[in-house]
Design a protein around this motif. Structure first.
Motif, PDB file in Angstrom:
ATOM      1  N   GLY A 191       4.717   1.977   4.384  1.00 51.84           N
ATOM      2  CA  GLY A 191       3.299   2.052   4.066  1.00 51.84           C
ATOM      3  C   GLY A 191       2.999   1.618   2.642  1.00 51.84           C
ATOM      4  N   VAL A 192       3.935   1.865   1.726  1.00 53.65           N
ATOM      5  CA  VAL A 192       3.757   1.439   0.332  1.00 53.65           C
ATOM      6  C   VAL A 192       3.646  -0.086   0.255  1.00 53.65           C
ATOM      7  N   VAL A 193       4.487  -0.783   1.004  1.00 50.54           N
ATOM      8  CA  VAL A 193       4.442  -2.243   1.001  1.00 50.54           C
ATOM      9  C   VAL A 193       3.113  -2.735   1.571  1.00 50.54           C
ATOM     10  N   GLY A 194       2.659  -2.114   2.662  1.00 53.03           N
ATOM     11  CA  GLY A 194       1.381  -2.496   3.245  1.00 53.03           C
ATOM     12  C   GLY A 194       0.222  -2.251   2.299  1.00 53.03           C
ATOM     13  N   LEU A 195       0.231  -1.094   1.624  1.00 49.53           N
ATOM     14  CA  LEU A 195      -0.822  -0.781   0.660  1.00 49.53           C
ATOM     15  C   LEU A 195      -0.798  -1.775  -0.495  1.00 49.53           C
ATOM     16  N   THR A 196       0.387  -2.143  -0.931  1.00 53.88           N
ATOM     17  CA  THR A 196       0.525  -3.105  -2.023  1.00 53.88           C
ATOM     18  C   THR A 196      -0.120  -4.436  -1.671  1.00 53.88           C
ATOM     19  N   LYS A 197       0.172  -4.947  -0.504  1.00 53.90           N
ATOM     20  CA  LYS A 197      -0.390  -6.241  -0.098  1.00 53.90           C
ATOM     21  C   LYS A 197      -1.911  -6.165   0.047  1.00 53.90           C
ATOM     22  N   TYR A 198      -2.386  -5.056   0.587  1.00 54.62           N
ATOM     23  CA  TYR A 198      -3.835  -4.891   0.725  1.00 54.62           C
ATOM     24  C   TYR A 198      -4.518  -4.898  -0.638  1.00 54.62           C
TER      25      TYR A 198
END
Length: 274
Positions: A191-198
């Motif tokens: 989820g951290v990676v997804g939040l980062t890209k967003y």
């Protein structure tokens, strides 16, 4: 050619926050940013340990290094921490959104997936992802007010991008306890990676860059069996040392990475290259 490229890595005059700053990796991250010239807010729920680290770094670097209490699971606490840092430092140029949760019940944390409790799942998620959202929310809001952008770096994990090889845990102990990698850890770090890209695309127009670093396994008290098993899965043949995570952070925090956003740097000894 008059430009000095090495100076692009300097953080002199920058103001940085590191959450989980008193942790195993956090203290190295705080030192790295301070060594590069930044004033650093060492943020942790363990305020006494954070104060010790801040005192040592302030003396070693002659930079302003201060400790700040924060419970990342409490929105009011996060909001107050950001206000306190701004009052002390005047602005925030760098956020290392680094903190991760420690379970209040290790038996529940290391339980098999089929028996895993929803309460334990929520407890870890509340720090590893919810807390990261809250800190990014309030720091990002401040960076937008400053109208000159900033750099946000978020710590994921190799098990946020790869599934664990459960064979390495046979006979493996951490601080005298048999361990595994629970699904909640992988899910929250993914989820951290997804939040980062967003956030990288969301705040790009505001000059706020958002990237992630993904550490592989770091030596921190595992037994020899685990270190050997893990090292056998790594092209470089060993676990990482904590200080080997710091260079990527300084790069992403600095102007040396001014055209880098939405990226995830894997510091994994080549594990993800197999």
């Amino acid at each position: 050619m008059s430009e000095n490229y090495f100076e692009k890595f300097s953080l002199k005059g920058k103001k940085a926050i590191v959450t989980g700053g008193a942790g195993i990796l956090g203290r190295h991250f705080c030192k790295g940013l301070a060594d590069a010239g930044a004033d650093v807010a060492v943020v942790d729920i363990n305020i006494e340990e954070a104060k010790k680290i801040a005192e040592v770094l302030a003396e070693e670097t002659n930079n302003k290094v201060k400790a700040f209490y924060c419970d990342l699971t409490d929105e009011k606490s996060v909001e107050q921490m950001v206000k306190d840092v701004i009052e002390e430092f005047g602005e925030i140029n760098i956020l290392h959104n680094n903190a991760a949760g420690k379970s209040s019940d290790l038996n529940a944390f290391f339980e098999k997936f089929e028996e895993y409790s929803l309460e334990q799942w929520k407890e870890i998620m509340s720090t590893n992802l919810d807390g990261m959202f809250l800190v990014a929310k309030y720091v990002g809001k401040q960076m937008k007010k400053q109208a000159k952008g900033g750099s946000i770096i978020q710590t994921s994990s190799i098990y946020g991008v790869l599934g664990p090889d459960n064979r390495i845990y046979e006979g493996s102990y951490y601080l005298d306890r048999q361990i595994n990698t629970p699904a909640i850890y992988s899910a929250s770090k993914a989820g951290v990676v997804g939040l980062t890209k967003y956030l990288a695309t969301y705040w790009a127009k505001d000059g706020i860059r958002v990237n992630a670093i993904t550490p592989g396994g770091v030596e921190s008290g595992q037994n020899e069996t685990f270190k050997r098993n893990y090292g056998n899965r790594i092209p470089l043949g060993r676990m990482a040392k904590a200080d080997e995570m710091v260079g990527a952070l300084i790069y992403l925090a600095s102007d040396a990475s001014s055209y880098v956003t939405g990226h995830n740097i894997r510091i994994d000894g080549g594990l993800s290259a197999w």
